[in-house]
Design a protein around this motif. Sequence first.
Motif, PDB file in Angstrom:
ATOM      1  N   ASP A   1       0.821  -1.118  -0.050  1.00 36.44           N
ATOM      2  CA  ASP A   1      -0.136  -0.152   0.103  1.00 36.44           C
ATOM      3  C   ASP A   1       0.819   1.270  -0.087  1.00 36.44           C
ATOM      4  OD1 ASP A   1       0.967  -0.133   2.510  1.00 36.44           O
ATOM      5  OD2 ASP A   1      -1.004   0.155   3.496  1.00 36.44           O
ATOM      6  N   ILE A   2       2.162   1.019  -0.196  1.00 29.72           N
ATOM      7  CA  ILE A   2       3.096   2.325  -0.296  1.00 29.72           C
ATOM      8  C   ILE A   2       3.467   2.671  -1.756  1.00 29.72           C
ATOM      9  CG2 ILE A   2       5.524   3.208   0.427  1.00 29.72           C
ATOM     10  CD1 ILE A   2       3.644   2.353   2.638  1.00 29.72           C
ATOM     11  N   LEU A   3       3.209   3.917  -1.749  1.00 28.87           N
ATOM     12  CA  LEU A   3       3.462   4.484  -3.097  1.00 28.87           C
ATOM     13  C   LEU A   3       4.653   5.562  -2.950  1.00 28.87           C
ATOM     14  CD1 LEU A   3       2.648   5.850  -6.005  1.00 28.87           C
ATOM     15  CD2 LEU A   3       0.837   7.571  -4.717  1.00 28.87           C
ATOM     16  N   THR A   4       5.536   5.176  -4.043  1.00 25.50           N
ATOM     17  CA  THR A   4       6.609   6.204  -3.776  1.00 25.50           C
ATOM     18  C   THR A   4       6.887   7.012  -5.301  1.00 25.50           C
ATOM     19  OG1 THR A   4       7.990   4.619  -2.440  1.00 25.50           O
ATOM     20  CG2 THR A   4       9.404   6.224  -3.676  1.00 25.50           C
ATOM     21  N   ILE A   5       7.068   8.171  -5.086  1.00 25.42           N
ATOM     22  CA  ILE A   5       7.009   8.999  -6.396  1.00 25.42           C
ATOM     23  C   ILE A   5       8.374   9.865  -6.152  1.00 25.42           C
ATOM     24  CG2 ILE A   5       6.223  10.874  -7.631  1.00 25.42           C
ATOM     25  CD1 ILE A   5       3.407  10.621  -6.293  1.00 25.42           C
TER      26      ILE A   5
END
Length: 121
Positions: A62-66
């Motif tokens: 559930d981790i979004l890295t931009i």
Amino acid sequence: ASAFAPSALVGSWFGTGQPEDRSEMSLDHFLPGGLFRAQHRWCREGKALDHAQTGRWSVKGDILTIRIEREADVTVNRDDVYRVTQIDGKKQTSIYLPSNFTYNDHRVDEKFQMPPCDLTS
């Protein structure tokens, strides 16, 4: 939230509010293949101050890295990390982990334009 399909993010998302400025607007484009483009707009006395970000995005659980590679025409190479707590066809809620600021974004089509400042200020 649990893991979600990264493809659920693909598309354009509009939201208002930033930790430093509740009136700031953002339009994020998550492109297939991991490319990312965003436009931010601040309104000051009815005038728009816009700047762009480009980079790459990825999801693990559930981790979004931009990874912001360029911001306002400057190379930055910064990772912004979010926990996505809700996502469906219309709405995305995510928490920016360094500050625990919650973003509530809505899906828009690719022709969507941010509203002019004279309607929001």
